[in-house]
Design an enzyme around this catalytic site. Structure first.
Site, short mmCIF file in Angstrom:
data_model
loop_
_atom_site.label_atom_id
_atom_site.label_comp_id
_atom_site.label_asym_id
_atom_site.label_seq_id
_atom_site.Cartn_x
_atom_site.Cartn_y
_atom_site.Cartn_z
CG ASP A 28 -2.06 1.10 1.01
OD1 ASP A 28 -2.17 1.67 -0.09
OD2 ASP A 28 -2.77 1.38 1.99
N GLY A 44 -1.65 7.43 4.82
CA GLY A 44 -0.76 6.68 3.94
C GLY A 44 0.72 6.85 4.24
#
Lengths: 486, 313
Positions: free
Chosen positions: A360, A379
């Site tokens: 990711d 993130g």
């Protein structure tokens, strides 16, 4: 799939974004390495011969078959395996190139040992149309360092309201569809997407997040969110959609893949569903099985609470990394779970409930992350650290054998996405990763080749490192070459 | 007893001794405040920025007056007219202020952890005047000061915090301070606003208001934080008042010497009956008075003061 002509630079990509190399090719012989090829159930010392971009031979006869001018690479003491695949990265092109580009993102992939990556569709514009897919393939051909596969959107502009042109996306070469970064909340929309995509044999991947439960949460709901006064993100916010997807897989008979699983309940739901023979799968990211929500309170709290075992194999060696409370590099979606969530994800990887590892990789600009925790985007980057962290938490911790870890980076994603990759079979594309599973190193900000610096793992003592990343028979990255340059 | 901290970011990281140092220093400043000349030169030549990125009346006024009494130069940062509204980041705003050679930033912010973030990126001392639902350390210190002043001690007291705990920074700071100083803390309110997870912070959690206040020495009321709640966490204010409001009947069943506190602003008729708010068992205005001495003590200590022994007699 139609091929593509005009090999301008002597290298090119086919319509799926795979690198194909044309014209003069050198051959390469990797000698003396420990070859681990889960696709062929092979684990042993062997030579690997690569000719014309394909695997030409593996085993005792490889050296004999090598042409006279073959380049030889001594890889004794190293592991040689099929090129690693990361099916969940954000390369931010088109439209968000301040964060990352195809050039820098794929360079980071090569450095991390990855020969193929799958980019997510939450770009600007979103990858919800064939034109954007073509643009990305073109950029990848010009600037990409490793194979780049594209995931298209499920819904137009990832808005969850109308189906994207899924058939056209397939024709343009996408290998899966997902609204990653978003999650289709309308259950009928998701059901129809699964039914429709099944017609094209296109896997549907889902970022599992129930907006009505998660609301404006910024970290896992639990003790640490309570102490820190940060709005909580309940585990049920993920589990609810995992359950929804399982029910829809049963309804439609289509395969659904649940992305970056972080909650214990999600693992349990997937395990039960697989036991019943449903077409469901799941992936895990190293940060979710290395860190916990305690890390948001700072390194002191983390290492006192949940972080004791992280460096278990080398307890007492070297300084522990340190970071402050409210460090926005600990903010990701889904958020870091509790210690029991982390344990459940590890168990899911061990028993095969979760068959895929990925990063990711989510790059952001420093000025976007250097803000109040509430306001920072979700993130972290991950391409350069995921191999080491996975080896540490799974292999060095003796939870899984080396071949099992490698399978989750090769066979697992290749099978889900129907990629002719992830194997060292003779005749396969010569995507090969060479790594030293025992190499100890420290990840420094200045060494990263990603454009972004939003990693929580700077200063971490890591174990396991790629030595060479071979894409279609050519060295996309090699530590030796880099050292020679320096 | 010796203070050795550059910032005041939270109560959680303080020791019981740190807290006691602040309280003792505040006692010395309270005595100063009762003199004809209330001003001391402790912060002469120093500049304090009051960076209030969230509305505040009580805390801001209290800080400003404390700073004036310590002879500091003061800059009040009005966020409505500031660059933060034009898209400048908090980091850039704060670094620009620091480029003016300021010494202290007192920050009030709606995002938890904002003071910690500033302390990382600045050289100036940072004082947390309330961050999101995280902490409000000077409020807890003035609460401790007031309790100690009235009851002579904190250890062993039964303190009940009643109201919206989930969204309250005051609750968190009070919990840390009270448990560090040895009080028994009970939390009470609707189950949606007082989740069981608070037990892990060393408190008792109950949803029965009569039981919660029966043995209390101190009842600390918190208002419903409309602005921080995601949506209605209970059916109506009327139902809240009927189940959790402090009224005469409930007060009659408490210990006769139980005292009532409230950090303000009070919502009369919601968490507290109007006449109780003004009764002689209410410490509300004394808390405000003590806030001044406590904030003077905090500024004095983060400026390098070691303790009460250094406050001019």
């Amino acid at each position: 799939m139609p091929g593509r002509a005009a090999p301008r630079t002597g290298r090119s990509l086919n319509s799926q974004g795979e690198r194909i190399f044309c014209g003069q090719m050198n051959s390469l012989l990797l000698t003396g390495g420990r070859v681990v090829d889960p696709a062929n159930c092979f684990d042993g010392t062997a030579d690997v011969l690569i000719c014309e971009g394909k695997i030409a031979a593996v085993g005792p006869d490889a050296a004999a078959k090598a042409p006279a001018d073959t380049e030889r690479m001594d890889v004794r003491g190293q592991v040689v395996c099929p090129g690693l695949i990361d099916l969940h990265v954000h390369l931010r092109e088109p439209g968000q190139v301040a964060k990352e580009t195809i050039a820098t993102g794929t360079a980071a992939a090569a450095r991390g040992g990855f020969t193929s990556v799958v980019c997510m569709p939450n770009t600007t514009p979103a990858i919800d149309n064939a034109g954007t897919v073509a643009l990305i393939h073109e950029r990848a051909r010009d600037q990409g360092v490793v194979n780049l596969f594209v995931a298209g959107a499920i819904t137009k502009n990832l808005a969850g309201e109308e189906l994207a042109s899924i058939g056209s996306l397939k024709k343009a070469g996408v290998v899966a569809i997902t609204d990653d970064g978003h999650c289709a909340q309308n259950n009928d929309m998701m059901r129809r997407a699964m039914e429709y995509a099944k017609m094209f044999d296109l896997p549907v991947m889902d970022h599992c997040q129930d907006y009505s439960l998660v609301i404006d949460g910024v970290m896992h709901e639990g003790y640490w969110s309570t102490v820190l006064g940060l709005r909580g993100w309940p585990s049920a916010g993920e589990e609810m959609i995992v359950a929804r997807n399982i029910l829809l897989a049963e309804t439609t008979g289509a395969h659904v893949h649940c992305q970056h699983i972080s909650a214990a309940g999600s693992v349990r739901l997937l395990r039960e569903a697989k036991k019943r023979g449903l077409l469901v799968s799941g992936e895990a990211c190293p940060h979710h099985f290395t860190l916990t929500d305690a890390a948001v309170a700072g390194s002191d709290k983390f290492f006192k609470a949940d972080g004791k075992g992280v460096f278990g194999y080398s307890a007492g060696r070297g300084d522990l990394p340190s970071w402050p409370a409210y460090d926005t590099n600990l903010k990701m979606n889904p958020p870091l779970g509790s210690a029991s969530d982390r344990e459940a994800v590890l168990e899911g990887l061990v028993d095969g409930t979760l068959e895929i590892l990925c990063s990711d990789h989510a790059p952001h600009c420093d000025y976007e992350k250097e803000v109040e925790f509430d306001y920072a985007p979700f993130g972290i980057t991950g391409l350069e650290t995921e191999l080491a962290l996975s080896l540490m938490q799974l292999y060095h911790s003796k939870r899984l054998g080396l071949a099992d870890v490698i399978a989750k980076f090769t066979v697992g994603p290749a099978r889900l996405l129907h990629l002719p990759k992830g194997t060292l079979s003779v005749g396969a594309d010569a995507d090969v990763t060479v790594f030293d599973p025992d190499r100890e190193w420290v990840f420094h900000r200045c060494d990263s080749v990603s454009k972004a610096t939003n990693s929580p793992f700077y200063g971490w003592p890591l174990r396991g490192k790629a030595a060479a990343t071979i894409v279609g028979g050519r060295k996309a990255w090699a530590e030796q070459a880099e050292l020679a340059k320096a | 007893m010796s203070w050795n901290r550059k910032h005041l970011l939270d109560i959680e990281s303080l020791t019981a001794e740190d807290i006691t140092t602040v309280l003792d220093t505040a006692r010395a400043f309270k005595a100063v405040g009762e003199r004809a000349i209330k001003k001391v030169p402790a912060l002469r030549g120093k500049t304090v920025v009051n960076l209030f990125v969230e509305p505040s009346t009580r805390t801001r006024t209290s800080f400003e007056l404390s700073e004036q009494r310590l002879s500091a130069d003061i800059v009040n940062f009005n966020t409505e007219a500031s660059s933060l509204k034009k898209g400048e980041t908090l980091k850039d705003t704060a670094r620009n202020l620091e480029a003016l050679n300021i010494d202290f930033i007192v920050i009030r912010h709606s995002a938890s952890g904002a003071p910690h973030f500033l302390a990382r990126v600045l050289d100036a001392s940072v004082i947390n005047a309330g961050d999101g639902a995280h902490e409000h350390p000077t409020q807890a210190l003035l609460d401790m000061f007031t309790i100690r002043e009235k009851k002579g001690r904190i250890a062993g007291l039964n303190v009940t915090i009643l109201g919206d705990i989930l969204y309250s920074r005051v609750a968190r700071s009070d919990i840390w301070a009270l448990t560090k100083l040895g009080a028994n803390v009970t939390l009470c309110g609707p189950s949606t606003l007082v989740p069981r997870v608070f037990e892990q912070m060393g408190c008792r959690v109950t949803h029965d208001v009569e039981e919660a206040i029966r043995d209390a020495d101190i009842i600390n009321l918190l208002r419903i934080q409309h602005e921080r709640q995601r949506k209605s966490m209970f059916p109506s204010l009327g139902e809240y008042t009927s189940f959790f409001g402090l009224n005469k009947a409930r007060l009659a069943r408490t210990k006769p010497d139980a005292l009532i506190m409230h950090p303000g602003p009070i919502n009369r008729g919601v968490e507290i009956d109007s006449e109780i708010a003004d009764c002689d068992r209410s410490l509300v205005l004394q808390q405000v008075t003590n806030g001044l001495a406590v904030r003077m003590a905090v500024l004095f200590l983060v400026n390098g003061g070691k303790g009460p022994q250094e406050v001019a007699p």
